[in-house]
Write an enzyme that holds these catalytic residues in place. Structure first.
Site, PDB file in Angstrom:
ATOM      1  N   HIS A  36      -9.765  10.028 -56.593  1.00 25.55           N
ATOM      2  CA  HIS A  36     -10.658  10.131 -55.368  1.00 25.55           C
ATOM      3  C   HIS A  36     -10.626  11.715 -55.056  1.00 25.55           C
ATOM      4  O   HIS A  36     -11.297  12.071 -54.120  1.00 25.55           O
ATOM      5  CB  HIS A  36     -10.112   9.196 -54.032  1.00 25.55           C
ATOM      6  CG  HIS A  36     -10.407   7.852 -54.065  1.00 25.55           C
ATOM      7  ND1 HIS A  36     -11.163   7.487 -53.368  1.00 25.55           N
ATOM      8  CD2 HIS A  36      -9.584   6.915 -54.790  1.00 25.55           C
ATOM      9  CE1 HIS A  36     -11.100   5.922 -53.543  1.00 25.55           C
ATOM     10  NE2 HIS A  36     -10.187   5.651 -54.521  1.00 25.55           N
ATOM     11  N   ASP A  38     -12.639  13.588 -57.018  1.00 28.65           N
ATOM     12  CA  ASP A  38     -13.843  13.979 -57.771  1.00 28.65           C
ATOM     13  C   ASP A  38     -14.802  14.224 -56.618  1.00 28.65           C
ATOM     14  O   ASP A  38     -15.432  15.323 -56.752  1.00 28.65           O
ATOM     15  CB  ASP A  38     -14.436  13.044 -58.858  1.00 28.65           C
ATOM     16  CG  ASP A  38     -14.281  11.519 -58.272  1.00 28.65           C
ATOM     17  OD1 ASP A  38     -13.763  11.022 -57.111  1.00 28.65           O
ATOM     18  OD2 ASP A  38     -15.102  10.613 -58.950  1.00 28.65           O
ATOM     19  N   GLY A 139     -13.757  -4.501 -66.577  1.00 33.82           N
ATOM     20  CA  GLY A 139     -13.232  -4.625 -65.410  1.00 33.82           C
ATOM     21  C   GLY A 139     -11.814  -4.126 -65.195  1.00 33.82           C
ATOM     22  O   GLY A 139     -11.195  -4.440 -64.278  1.00 33.82           O
ATOM     23  N   ALA A 140     -11.275  -3.373 -66.365  1.00 37.85           N
ATOM     24  CA  ALA A 140      -9.882  -2.846 -66.185  1.00 37.85           C
ATOM     25  C   ALA A 140      -9.877  -1.325 -65.638  1.00 37.85           C
ATOM     26  O   ALA A 140      -9.041  -0.594 -65.720  1.00 37.85           O
ATOM     27  CB  ALA A 140      -9.107  -2.884 -67.316  1.00 37.85           C
ATOM     28  N   GLY A 141     -11.025  -0.996 -65.207  1.00 35.47           N
ATOM     29  CA  GLY A 141     -11.124   0.593 -64.917  1.00 35.47           C
ATOM     30  C   GLY A 141     -11.106   1.566 -65.863  1.00 35.47           C
ATOM     31  O   GLY A 141     -10.967   2.401 -65.731  1.00 35.47           O
ATOM     32  N   LEU A 142     -11.787   1.301 -67.053  1.00 35.36           N
ATOM     33  CA  LEU A 142     -11.730   1.977 -68.271  1.00 35.36           C
ATOM     34  C   LEU A 142     -13.395   2.585 -68.561  1.00 35.36           C
ATOM     35  O   LEU A 142     -13.585   3.129 -69.664  1.00 35.36           O
ATOM     36  CB  LEU A 142     -11.218   1.286 -69.520  1.00 35.36           C
ATOM     37  CG  LEU A 142      -9.878   0.916 -69.246  1.00 35.36           C
ATOM     38  CD1 LEU A 142      -9.107   0.243 -70.532  1.00 35.36           C
ATOM     39  CD2 LEU A 142      -8.894   2.175 -69.129  1.00 35.36           C
ATOM     40  N   SER A 143     -14.167   2.442 -67.517  1.00 31.04           N
ATOM     41  CA  SER A 143     -15.482   2.988 -67.703  1.00 31.04           C
ATOM     42  C   SER A 143     -16.383   2.574 -68.925  1.00 31.04           C
ATOM     43  O   SER A 143     -16.781   3.390 -69.835  1.00 31.04           O
ATOM     44  CB  SER A 143     -15.579   4.489 -67.452  1.00 31.04           C
ATOM     45  OG  SER A 143     -16.500   4.921 -67.134  1.00 31.04           O
ATOM     46  N   ASP A 189     -16.375  10.321 -65.446  1.00 30.96           N
ATOM     47  CA  ASP A 189     -16.331   9.339 -66.658  1.00 30.96           C
ATOM     48  C   ASP A 189     -17.149   9.628 -67.718  1.00 30.96           C
ATOM     49  O   ASP A 189     -16.541   9.638 -68.802  1.00 30.96           O
ATOM     50  CB  ASP A 189     -16.862   8.115 -65.914  1.00 30.96           C
ATOM     51  CG  ASP A 189     -16.032   7.377 -65.048  1.00 30.96           C
ATOM     52  OD1 ASP A 189     -14.786   7.942 -64.941  1.00 30.96           O
ATOM     53  OD2 ASP A 189     -16.394   6.391 -64.254  1.00 30.96           O
ATOM     54  N   TYR A 241     -13.742   1.375 -49.855  1.00 33.51           N
ATOM     55  CA  TYR A 241     -13.988   2.578 -50.603  1.00 33.51           C
ATOM     56  C   TYR A 241     -14.972   3.619 -49.781  1.00 33.51           C
ATOM     57  O   TYR A 241     -14.819   4.760 -49.678  1.00 33.51           O
ATOM     58  CB  TYR A 241     -15.006   2.238 -52.090  1.00 33.51           C
ATOM     59  CG  TYR A 241     -15.183   3.403 -52.694  1.00 33.51           C
ATOM     60  CD1 TYR A 241     -14.234   3.930 -53.731  1.00 33.51           C
ATOM     61  CD2 TYR A 241     -16.420   4.146 -52.896  1.00 33.51           C
ATOM     62  CE1 TYR A 241     -14.423   4.863 -54.761  1.00 33.51           C
ATOM     63  CE2 TYR A 241     -16.563   5.161 -53.849  1.00 33.51           C
ATOM     64  CZ  TYR A 241     -15.600   5.792 -54.571  1.00 33.51           C
ATOM     65  OH  TYR A 241     -16.055   6.455 -55.461  1.00 33.51           O
TER      66      TYR A 241
END
Length: 399
Positions: A36, A38, A139-143, A189, A241
């Site tokens: 957070h 960025d 869905g695992a936050g790996l862009s 990302d 968020y």
């Protein structure tokens, strides 16, 4: 080439009846530390991973861009001259009204952003066919989105002879995600996916956009990064968020600075007397997280990766207690990994679900996975999806 690259090639051949001219790929990314920060113009330290998206491409004789992928059998095609009308309105309109499926808005949006970059007249370029295949976990936050953007812009820069720098490519990817898709993300990302290097992270100053590689030494030191996907879904477009962003903006305004990047740990005592409790804690996370990123870079250089564990844990505690974006599953994952002997662990990504990462000895991976799975079962949680990722290279021409 890899099986995923072969899938892209085969898909292109089925689409066009001929072999592709080029195959380009780009990786997903994991964030080692800096959450957070960025959108507060701060510091982040992500790294590219070995899971990649491949784009098999070839030029057409008309002015059409046509895209297809292994996760949707229906090709989508648009005339290049129609792209400004398609994506020139409000962010994400084309996706919302159904003119373009969301998956296709990423590569087609990259083409639009590439043609309009710089604000001048769009270059005259041929149409293009693009076939996409990916093994980046979704869905695992790996862009996985940045991987699509990176592979696409690498290919278009090549076929259209655009002469883009890596940072220009990253900016184009961000523009596509922000405006074509309508996702209000930063540039972390795309920078990580495009500029990644083997066994290195990318230190990014989100204000100046200065980026440089930072040696991690995980392979040299016998360490692995374990991703623990809680499979708790989250949405960055809803309340939590947005509230965090608004708190950060309010904190900066009340402290009289452009962004929280301009505050240091030494300013927190003064902030405590100015801000309400919730806003103060949100601000405290950002300010201390920025410092943790800087400390992690210094520690990696001076002491090596085994010395950063405390910084990873402190980051998680800050996100849990001050930013309040963790959930019980993430806390369980971090605690179980640490109890099993992990060097360090923290939740990663936007929060309210998603994944944690743990820095683990190579030989302890199976034991750590078992400990985490047992802790989830005891707590009555859904079994997590666990896998390792390796800091890897960024965008590449593969064929």
């Amino acid at each position: 080439m890899t099986p995923t690259a072969d899938s892209a090639v085969q898909l292109f051949e089925r689409l066009t009846g001929s072999a592709p001219e080029r195959v380009w790929s780009a990786p997903g990314r994991a964030n080692l530390i800096g959450e957070h920060t960025d959108y507060n113009e701060g510091f982040v330290l992500p790294f590219a991973i070995e899971h990649r998206t491949y784009a098999a491409v070839g030029r057409r004789r008309d002015g059409i861009i046509r895209v297809t992928s292994t996760f949707d059998p229906n090709p989508v095609e648009v005339a290049l001259v129609e792209l400004p009308a398609l994506f020139g309105g409000s962010p994400g309109d084309a996706v919302r009204v159904g003119d373009v499926p969301e998956w296709a808005a990423y590569p087609i949006g990259v083409a639009w952003a590439a043609l309009t970059a710089g604000g001048g007249a769009a270059p005259s370029v041929p149409g293009v066919d693009i076939a996409i295949s990916s093994d980046v976990p979704i869905g695992a936050g790996l862009s996985s989105s940045a991987a699509i953007e990176g592979a696409t812009i690498g290919a278009l820069d090549d076929l259209w002879a655009l002469g883009l720098t890596p940072l220009e490519m990253a900016k184009i990817g961000r523009t596509a995600e922000n405006h074509a898709v309508g996702a209000p993300t930063g540039i972390m990302d795309q920078v990580a996916s495009i500029m990644g290097q083997t066994d290195a992270a990318t230190f990014l100053d989100c204000r100046s956009l200065e980026a440089r590689p930072v040696d991690l030494g995980f392979a040299r030191e016998g360490l692995s990064v374990l991703v623990i996907d809680t499979q708790v879904t989250h949405s960055h477009s809803t309340g939590g968020y947005r509230e965090r962003r608004e708190s950060c903006e309010r904190g900066a305004r009340e402290m009289g600075v452009r962004s929280l990047r301009d505050l240091t740990v030494g300013d927190l005592e003064r902030a405590k007397g100015i801000l309400d409790d919730v806003t103060f804690r949100r601000v405290a996370h950002i300010v201390t997280e920025n410092q943790r990123v800087l400390d992690t870079v210094d520690t990696l250089r001076s002491e090596g990766p085994r010395a950063i564990g405390g910084l990873l844990v402190a980051s998680h505690v800050s996100m849990r207690d001050d930013f309040e974006i963790s959930v019980p599953e993430l806390d369980t994952a971090v605690t179980a990994a640490l109890d099993s002997g992990a060097v360090g662990a923290r939740m990663t990504g936007g929060g309210f679900g998603g994944a944690a990462i743990a820095l683990v000895e190579h030989g302890r991976i199976d034991a750590t996975k078992a400990a985490v799975a047992a802790a989830f079962e005891t707590a009555g949680f859904r079994e997590p999806h666990q896998f390792t990722v390796t800091p890897s290279h960024g965008v590449l021409r593969d064929a």
